[in-house]
Design a protein around this motif. Structure first.
Motif, PDB file in Angstrom:
ATOM      1  N   TYR A  86       4.898   9.895  -1.332  1.00  0.00           N
ATOM      2  CA  TYR A  86       4.203   8.763  -0.712  1.00  0.00           C
ATOM      3  C   TYR A  86       5.049   8.142   0.380  1.00  0.00           C
ATOM      4  O   TYR A  86       6.261   8.332   0.464  1.00  0.00           O
ATOM      5  CB  TYR A  86       3.812   7.703  -1.750  1.00  0.00           C
ATOM      6  CG  TYR A  86       4.976   6.919  -2.329  1.00  0.00           C
ATOM      7  CD1 TYR A  86       5.518   5.834  -1.654  1.00  0.00           C
ATOM      8  CD2 TYR A  86       5.535   7.268  -3.558  1.00  0.00           C
ATOM      9  CE1 TYR A  86       6.593   5.121  -2.173  1.00  0.00           C
ATOM     10  CE2 TYR A  86       6.606   6.556  -4.080  1.00  0.00           C
ATOM     11  CZ  TYR A  86       7.125   5.491  -3.391  1.00  0.00           C
ATOM     12  OH  TYR A  86       8.186   4.785  -3.904  1.00  0.00           O
ATOM     13  N   SER A 129       5.384   4.068   1.971  1.00  0.00           N
ATOM     14  CA  SER A 129       4.973   2.693   1.721  1.00  0.00           C
ATOM     15  C   SER A 129       5.759   1.751   2.619  1.00  0.00           C
ATOM     16  O   SER A 129       6.989   1.826   2.684  1.00  0.00           O
ATOM     17  CB  SER A 129       5.220   2.325   0.260  1.00  0.00           C
ATOM     18  OG  SER A 129       4.776   1.014  -0.015  1.00  0.00           O
ATOM     19  N   SER A 161       0.845  -1.191   0.000  1.00  0.00           N
ATOM     20  CA  SER A 161       0.000   0.000   0.000  1.00  0.00           C
ATOM     21  C   SER A 161       0.880   1.240   0.000  1.00  0.00           C
ATOM     22  O   SER A 161       1.961   1.249   0.594  1.00  0.00           O
ATOM     23  CB  SER A 161      -0.888   0.026   1.247  1.00  0.00           C
ATOM     24  OG  SER A 161      -1.710  -1.113   1.270  1.00  0.00           O
ATOM     25  N   ARG A 162       0.409   2.273  -0.676  1.00  0.00           N
ATOM     26  CA  ARG A 162       1.096   3.561  -0.670  1.00  0.00           C
ATOM     27  C   ARG A 162       0.147   4.614  -0.122  1.00  0.00           C
ATOM     28  O   ARG A 162      -1.020   4.670  -0.508  1.00  0.00           O
ATOM     29  CB  ARG A 162       1.543   3.949  -2.072  1.00  0.00           C
ATOM     30  CG  ARG A 162       2.738   3.160  -2.543  1.00  0.00           C
ATOM     31  CD  ARG A 162       3.297   3.713  -3.821  1.00  0.00           C
ATOM     32  NE  ARG A 162       4.546   3.030  -4.150  1.00  0.00           N
ATOM     33  CZ  ARG A 162       5.221   3.247  -5.266  1.00  0.00           C
ATOM     34  NH1 ARG A 162       4.786   4.126  -6.145  1.00  0.00           N
ATOM     35  NH2 ARG A 162       6.336   2.593  -5.491  1.00  0.00           N
ATOM     36  N   HIS A 163       0.677   5.444   0.751  1.00  0.00           N
ATOM     37  CA  HIS A 163      -0.089   6.551   1.320  1.00  0.00           C
ATOM     38  C   HIS A 163       0.510   7.822   0.734  1.00  0.00           C
ATOM     39  O   HIS A 163       1.639   8.191   1.063  1.00  0.00           O
ATOM     40  CB  HIS A 163      -0.002   6.526   2.849  1.00  0.00           C
ATOM     41  CG  HIS A 163      -0.419   5.200   3.419  1.00  0.00           C
ATOM     42  ND1 HIS A 163      -1.738   4.820   3.534  1.00  0.00           N
ATOM     43  CD2 HIS A 163       0.321   4.145   3.847  1.00  0.00           C
ATOM     44  CE1 HIS A 163      -1.800   3.599   4.036  1.00  0.00           C
ATOM     45  NE2 HIS A 163      -0.559   3.166   4.230  1.00  0.00           N
ATOM     46  N   SER A 164      -0.248   8.469  -0.153  1.00  0.00           N
ATOM     47  CA  SER A 164       0.265   9.601  -0.917  1.00  0.00           C
ATOM     48  C   SER A 164      -0.328  10.920  -0.454  1.00  0.00           C
ATOM     49  O   SER A 164      -1.464  10.977   0.026  1.00  0.00           O
ATOM     50  CB  SER A 164      -0.061   9.400  -2.403  1.00  0.00           C
ATOM     51  OG  SER A 164       0.518   8.210  -2.876  1.00  0.00           O
ATOM     52  N   ASP A 165       0.465  11.957  -0.608  1.00  0.00           N
ATOM     53  CA  ASP A 165      -0.018  13.322  -0.457  1.00  0.00           C
ATOM     54  C   ASP A 165       0.813  14.198  -1.392  1.00  0.00           C
ATOM     55  O   ASP A 165       1.563  13.676  -2.232  1.00  0.00           O
ATOM     56  CB  ASP A 165       0.018  13.789   0.998  1.00  0.00           C
ATOM     57  CG  ASP A 165       1.414  13.830   1.601  1.00  0.00           C
ATOM     58  OD1 ASP A 165       2.416  13.917   0.845  1.00  0.00           O
ATOM     59  OD2 ASP A 165       1.519  13.802   2.838  1.00  0.00           O
TER      60      ASP A 165
END
Length: 187
Positions: A25, A27, A17-21
């Motif tokens: 990101y 991961s 999973s990648r958490h981007s803003d």
């Protein structure tokens, strides 16, 4: 993390999973507890990295024999590869069959190649960097391979694959039919 089984069910594609803003990101790319529960109960003892300057570079098909047989967790840090695994387990109903997937730095996906499978790849972009964890230390005496273009295996390499990029070792790898039984099938 998400698992995607391939046609050879022991070989698994993993999508962290990648958490981007707006900054980029974050991961989590590996967790031993998650890996043991969902993929394989193994320990990784060594991590390797390769840089291929040119697109079309072929590396493989490689494996190590027991007692230094290796499972590999492969990912692409820069660029992209066509990543291949071939079943070499004697007695397997899928002996000599192969699967492949594209691993890219952009996607961050990984490929689990267990013991008993040969592994190789073709770079799809210049300056491709590949990193892989292995479950046994490198042993020159147990380092083996099979021909990347063996018609009995029949890997459908991308058109960009360049046979002139093969290492001296990979230019003389034996055909599948000439390999001794290195791995038992325990299915």
């Amino acid at each position: 993390m998400e698992l995607r089984p391939l046609a050879l069910s022991e070989v698994v594609e993993i999508h962290p999973s990648r958490h981007s803003d707006e900054r980029g990101y974050f991961s989590e790319i590996f967790r031993q507890d998650w890996f043991r529960t969902h993929v394989a109960n193994v320990d990784f003892v060594q991590e390797n990295q390769s840089l291929s300057a040119n697109a079309g570079t072929i590396r493989g098909l490689h494996f190590q024999t027991p007692p230094f047989a290796q499972g590999k967790l492969v990912r692409c840090l820069a660029g992209a590869i066509f990543d291949v695994a071939v079943d070499l387990r004697a007695g397997s109903p899928r002996y000599g069959q192969w699967v492949a997937t594209e691993l890219t730095a952009e996607e961050g996906n990984q490929l689990w190649v267990p013991e008993g499978f040969a592994h190789g790849f073709c770079t799809l972009e210049p300056d491709t960097v590949v990193c892989y964890k292995v479950t046994a230390y490198y042993s020159p005496e147990h380092d083996k391979g099979t021909a990347w273009d063996d018609k009995d295996i029949g890997v459908e390499w991308p058109n960009i694959a360049d046979p002139t990029s093969l290492s001296a070792k990979d230019q003389v790898q034996p055909r599948l039919a000439d390999l001794p039984a290195c791995f038992p099938f325990e299915g």
